[in-house]
Design an enzyme around this catalytic site. Structure first.
Site, PDB file in Angstrom:
ATOM      1  N   GLU A 136       0.831  -1.209   0.000  1.00  0.00           N
ATOM      2  CA  GLU A 136       0.000   0.000   0.000  1.00  0.00           C
ATOM      3  C   GLU A 136       0.861   1.253   0.000  1.00  0.00           C
ATOM      4  O   GLU A 136       0.558   2.236  -0.691  1.00  0.00           O
ATOM      5  CB  GLU A 136      -0.944   0.007   1.205  1.00  0.00           C
ATOM      6  CG  GLU A 136      -1.885   1.207   1.190  1.00  0.00           C
ATOM      7  CD  GLU A 136      -2.758   1.294   2.422  1.00  0.00           C
ATOM      8  OE1 GLU A 136      -3.089   2.436   2.817  1.00  0.00           O
ATOM      9  OE2 GLU A 136      -3.112   0.247   3.002  1.00  0.00           O
ATOM     10  N   THR A 175      -3.659   2.922   5.422  1.00  0.00           N
ATOM     11  CA  THR A 175      -4.999   2.699   5.985  1.00  0.00           C
ATOM     12  C   THR A 175      -5.038   1.631   7.070  1.00  0.00           C
ATOM     13  O   THR A 175      -6.044   1.496   7.764  1.00  0.00           O
ATOM     14  CB  THR A 175      -6.000   2.296   4.885  1.00  0.00           C
ATOM     15  OG1 THR A 175      -5.596   1.036   4.317  1.00  0.00           O
ATOM     16  CG2 THR A 175      -6.090   3.361   3.805  1.00  0.00           C
TER      17      THR A 175
END
Length: 320
Positions: A136, A175
């Protein structure tokens, strides 16, 4: 009570709720399944669609082929990008090769990408709070030219970070981070740089937050805490840390019930159980069953947040 149950030691099992699949993971898996259904096998997937061996193995059996890089894919078959997101160079390369691709990036990760690009357009120096090398983070940093995004991993790094212009800063976050750790880093940055631009809404996703809160709520009552998830899964690793901070005497991350070390249970009266956002629910059921085979287990499910979030599939997969 049967003689068999009477012969087993009693054990309370606290089941954290919510746990397991989040909406982004569910969507990513559905994208691969639907692509195979529509276009036949094989469908190629760049990197693990989510960080879970059981999910990946099941999709392989359906006809998914997992590769590390795009150049390992033929140009005449669909390719899916993983839920973690990819650098902009990846879809650009796919377009250059005239490939048909499907982007399974979680919409909440895409939101972070959009934020970073907006800050860059507005001329701000961008800090990304996250873990180096995580897919990510690689994907988010790859939305912008090299060197534009500065990565901060720890509170100590936040304390010594030196910006080009302290009055022209912004931050975004991975996240799947620890809510508590991230709050500390954010607090340091806000204290040092009062003008720093913050996300319109918290970047750490609702599912990560909910699962960490659920573990916090039960871990104080647990002698042992077991989290089902992959070692490659950031959000699963954070749940182990949260359990220990919350008061569990011991906590372990396991792939599935076959990885239980029964010596962990010596002297244990209470066990907490949760699963990372990429772990399917059947692995929890298998774990509870395995514990019940050995102990007279009383399973107590916590009253956590009921998640109703869903994300739509790409239109090309639904308008057929």
């Amino acid at each position: 009570m049967s003689n068999l149950a009477a012969s087993k030691s009693p054990l309370k099992v606290y089941l954290a709720t919510p746990r397991g699949f989040c909406a982004g993971v569910d969507r990513a898996i559905q994208i691969v399944e639907r692509a195979i259904e529509l276009y036949g096998a094989p469908v190629y997937v760049r990197h693990e669609i989510v960080h879970n061996k059981h999910v990946v193995d099941r999709l392989k059996a359906l006809g998914a082929v997992f590769v590390k890089e795009l150049d390992q894919c033929p140009t005449d078959r669909p390719v899916v990008f993983s839920a973690h997101g990819v650098p902009k160079s990846v879809p650009a390369a796919a377009q250059n090769r005239k490939m048909f691709f499907l982007d399974a990036t979680c919409p909440l990760v895409s939101k972070v990408h959009v934020e970073a690009e907006r800050h860059h357009r507005e001329g701000r120096e961008i800090i990304l709070i996250g873990h180096a090398g995580h897919p990510e983070v690689v994907g988010t940093m790859g939305q912008l030219p090299d060197g534009v995004v500065r990565l901060i991993e720890t509170a100590d790094e936040a304390r010594v970070f030196t910006p080009v212009d302290p009055k022209n800063l912004a931050f975004v976050t991975q996240t799947t981070l620890s809510v508590d750790d991230t709050s500390e880093i954010v607090g340091i940055l806000k204290s040092r740089f009062p003008d720093i631009a913050v996300p319109h809404k918290e970047d750490i996703c609702y599912a990560t937050t909910n699962r960490q809160d659920a573990v916090k709520n039960v871990s104080a009552d647990c002698d042992l805490f077991l989290v089902i998830g992959s070692k490659a899964s950031s959000n699963s690793q954070r749940l182990v840390e949260v359990a220990l901070r919350g008061g569990a005497r011991a906590a372990h991350l396991i792939d599935d019930a076959s990885h239980i070390d029964w010596s962990w249970f010596e002297g244990v009266k209470t066990v907490g159980v949760s699963a990372g956002a990429s772990a399917p629910e059947n692995l929890i059921s298998d774990l509870i069953r395995a514990i019940g085979d050995v102990y007279d287990a009383e399973v107590i499910e916590s009253n956590g947040v009921q998640e109703t979030v869903t994300f739509k599939l790409p239109r090309v997969l639904t308008e057929v």
